[in-house]
Design an enzyme around this catalytic site. Structure first.
Site, PDB file in Angstrom:
ATOM      1  N   GLY A  11       0.526   2.698   2.158  1.00  0.00           N
ATOM      2  CA  GLY A  11      -0.095   1.936   1.361  1.00  0.00           C
ATOM      3  C   GLY A  11      -0.717   1.401   0.106  1.00  0.00           C
ATOM      4  N   ASP A 105      -5.244   2.336   8.839  1.00  0.00           N
ATOM      5  CA  ASP A 105      -5.537   3.530   9.874  1.00  0.00           C
ATOM      6  C   ASP A 105      -4.706   4.228   9.970  1.00  0.00           C
ATOM      7  OD1 ASP A 105      -3.582   1.827  11.330  1.00  0.00           O
ATOM      8  OD2 ASP A 105      -4.452   1.486  12.501  1.00  0.00           O
ATOM      9  N   SER A 150      -5.819  -1.834   2.495  1.00  0.00           N
ATOM     10  CA  SER A 150      -4.729  -1.910   3.189  1.00  0.00           C
ATOM     11  C   SER A 150      -4.123  -3.461   3.449  1.00  0.00           C
ATOM     12  CB  SER A 150      -4.486  -1.460   4.724  1.00  0.00           C
ATOM     13  OG  SER A 150      -2.910  -2.419   5.158  1.00  0.00           O
ATOM     14  N   ASP A 152      -2.997  -5.610   5.682  1.00  0.00           N
ATOM     15  CA  ASP A 152      -2.504  -5.881   6.359  1.00  0.00           C
ATOM     16  C   ASP A 152      -3.498  -6.491   7.191  1.00  0.00           C
ATOM     17  OD1 ASP A 152       0.455  -4.625   5.958  1.00  0.00           O
ATOM     18  OD2 ASP A 152       0.291  -2.918   7.044  1.00  0.00           O
ATOM     19  N   ARG A 187      15.016 -28.989   0.499  1.00  0.00           N
ATOM     20  CA  ARG A 187      15.368 -28.009   1.115  1.00  0.00           C
ATOM     21  C   ARG A 187      14.647 -26.917   2.616  1.00  0.00           C
ATOM     22  NH1 ARG A 187      19.127 -24.698  -3.753  1.00  0.00           N
ATOM     23  NH2 ARG A 187      21.074 -24.917  -2.047  1.00  0.00           N
ATOM     24  N   ARG A 196       2.914  -5.346   8.565  1.00  0.00           N
ATOM     25  CA  ARG A 196       3.534  -4.519   9.577  1.00  0.00           C
ATOM     26  C   ARG A 196       3.330  -5.343  11.350  1.00  0.00           C
ATOM     27  NH1 ARG A 196       4.667   0.881   8.600  1.00  0.00           N
ATOM     28  NH2 ARG A 196       3.412   0.591   6.973  1.00  0.00           N
ATOM     29  N   GLU A 250       6.736  -9.942   9.132  1.00  0.00           N
ATOM     30  CA  GLU A 250       7.588  -9.323   9.154  1.00  0.00           C
ATOM     31  C   GLU A 250       8.245  -8.375  10.416  1.00  0.00           C
ATOM     32  OE1 GLU A 250       7.350  -5.853   6.528  1.00  0.00           O
ATOM     33  OE2 GLU A 250       5.147  -5.373   6.907  1.00  0.00           O
ATOM     34  N   HIS A 284       7.564  -6.279  -1.787  1.00  0.00           N
ATOM     35  CA  HIS A 284       6.519  -5.473  -2.539  1.00  0.00           C
ATOM     36  C   HIS A 284       6.175  -6.465  -3.582  1.00  0.00           C
ATOM     37  CE1 HIS A 284       8.160  -2.464  -0.616  1.00  0.00           C
ATOM     38  NE2 HIS A 284       7.375  -1.676  -0.683  1.00  0.00           N
ATOM     39  N   GLN A 286       4.206  -8.530  -3.071  1.00  0.00           N
ATOM     40  CA  GLN A 286       2.829  -8.641  -2.002  1.00  0.00           C
ATOM     41  C   GLN A 286       1.646  -7.568  -2.204  1.00  0.00           C
ATOM     42  OE1 GLN A 286       3.318 -10.535   1.709  1.00  0.00           O
ATOM     43  NE2 GLN A 286       5.748  -9.146   0.701  1.00  0.00           N
TER      44      GLN A 286
HETATM   45  O1  F6P Z   1       0.983  -1.024   4.948  1.00  0.00           O
HETATM   46  C1  F6P Z   1       0.705  -1.733   3.283  1.00  0.00           C
HETATM   47  C2  F6P Z   1       2.369  -2.221   3.612  1.00  0.00           C
HETATM   48  O2  F6P Z   1       2.952  -2.852   2.795  1.00  0.00           O
HETATM   49  C3  F6P Z   1       2.935  -3.109   5.247  1.00  0.00           C
HETATM   50  O3  F6P Z   1       2.654  -4.307   4.821  1.00  0.00           O
HETATM   51  C4  F6P Z   1       4.957  -3.006   5.165  1.00  0.00           C
HETATM   52  O4  F6P Z   1       5.320  -3.005   6.669  1.00  0.00           O
HETATM   53  C5  F6P Z   1       4.706  -1.388   4.624  1.00  0.00           C
HETATM   54  O5  F6P Z   1       3.300  -1.214   4.219  1.00  0.00           O
HETATM   55  C6  F6P Z   1       5.873  -0.946   3.330  1.00  0.00           C
HETATM   56  O6  F6P Z   1       6.241   0.235   3.280  1.00  0.00           O
HETATM   57  P1  F6P Z   1       6.380   1.209   2.395  1.00  0.00           P
HETATM   58  O7  F6P Z   1       6.526   0.712   0.845  1.00  0.00           O
HETATM   59  O8  F6P Z   1       6.200   2.381   2.329  1.00  0.00           O
HETATM   60  O9  F6P Z   1       8.094   0.149   1.826  1.00  0.00           O
END
Ligand code: F6P
Length: 363
Positions: A11, A105, A150, A152, A187, A196, A250, A284, A286
């Protein structure tokens, strides 16, 4: 001159461009010849235009740009022997046996497999006549340096990985924006964030955003979480709080390993509090947009250090990851860090994380 390949894999993450720029320019300063391996390992497997020389100016005006200008992918072919044979052959066509790999990783694990397979791949390429015995003898090992790219923040040993800070900024902008509409309507919003298997983004966003409740994979809640969350939301309302926010990673699960989704949380709030909460899955957004100041300077320092490392590596030396740890740029043993990261993931998957921490604290 030495030839250095640089690639981004997995990613994308804000700050990858800053790292690529620093690798390329430092390599040039050190008298090496940098090459881009385009679209992650897919460029090495494809060859041709997939491996391109880079000049000083090729990486101009990219420091402030999100994503990665050299492309990224999760290459399935590269996991197969045939893909690795093609990658080795194509890299050697350009005389490249030194690489800086920027990825999560998973990408670094794949890179390490390729590195280990390199001698046997070359042997096979000589047998099939794809490369000469002299070429194989001139490049007996693949020298690799890793950078963790990453959002994450999931590598054991690194304080922050490339992109995490920018992603956190993006999440907080969204939380602030949602708060105003939430307050208007009194609300509750349930916001799902990426990460991930790792709850770092969720936890830090919840702290920095002043949120009411957070669910992360590292701390799977007990059976009473629904009551617990609802009583906290209710107490907030009674104290005059107009907006409520629950952050769900997630990867969040309960102790049996069943996923807890943002919609599950919304349903609990509907059933127990009779409130029609709204769900926002940030997705995405993010990972998009400009890198923060931190991701620009940190990635630049990491890229410089990675280029120095890969240029000065001896054929016999073990691969390292260059990462920020305790506010310093450090060299960390790649295989050990990856193994430690896997071990945490296994623990989380076994839902025994708390138990392990308590055991460590007790011993
Ligand atoms: O590893 C980065 C990440 O954005 C994770 O947070 C997420 O689960 C995953 O990649 C999403 O992957 P893709 O861009 O392939 O949908």
């Amino acid at each position: 001159p030495l030839r250095i390949g640089v690639l981004t894999s997995g990613g994308d993450a804000q700050g990858m461009n800053a790292a690529v720029r620093a690798v390329v320019r430092t390599a040039i300063r050190l008298g090496a010849r940098p090459y881009a391996v385009m679209e992650g390992w897919a460029g090495a497997v494809a060859g041709g235009d997939g491996i391109r020389p880079l000049e000083w100016d090729s990486v101009g005006s990219i420091l402030q740009r999100g994503g990665t200008i050299i492309g990224t992918a999760r290459s399935a072919e590269f996991r197969e022997r045939a893909g690795q044979l093609a990658a080795a052959r194509n890299l050697l066509e350009h005389g490249i046996d030194r690489l800086v790999v920027i990825g999560g990783d998973g990408s670094l694990t794949g890179t390490n497999e390729f590195r280990k397979n390199w001698p046997s791949l070359l042997e096979e390429l000589v047998e099939t006549g794809d490369i000469s015995a002299q070429t194989a003898a001139a490049h007996p090992v693949l020298m690799v340096t890793g950078l963790v790219g990453s959002i994450d923040n999931d590598l054991v040993g690194a304080d922050m990985t490339i992109g995490t800070d920018s992603a956190l900024h993006r999440i907080l902008e969204a939380i602030d924006d949602i708060s105003s509409t939430a307050a208007s309507h009194q609300r509750t919003f349930v916001v799902e964030v990426m990460g991930r298997h790792c709850g770092y983004l969720a936890l830090m966003a919840a702290v920095a955003g002043g949120c009411d409740y957070v669910l992360v994979p590292e701390l799977p809640p007990g059976k009473d979480w629904e009551e617990d969350m609802c009583s906290k939301l209710k107490a907030g309302r009674e104290a005059g709080r107009r907006e409520s926010m629950v952050i769900v990673a997630e990867g969040a699960t309960d102790r049996e390993g069943n996923r807890i989704t943002a919609d599950d949380v919304r349903q609990v709030i509907a059933d127990k509090l009779g409130e029609a909460a709204r769900v926002t899955i940030l997705g995405h957004v993010q990972r998009g947009g400009r890198p923060s100041a931190y991701d620009r300077w940190m990635s630049t320092l990491l890229g410089c250090a990675a280029a120095r490392e890969v240029v000065s590596m001896d054929p016999g030396s073990e691969p390292v990851i260059i990462a920020e740890r305790h506010n310093r740029i450090r060299r960390l043993p790649m295989m050990e860090q990856i193994a430690a990261t896997r071990a945490v993931k296994d623990l989380v998957a076994a839902h025994d994380y708390l138990g392990a921490i308590q055991a460590r604290g007790a011993s």
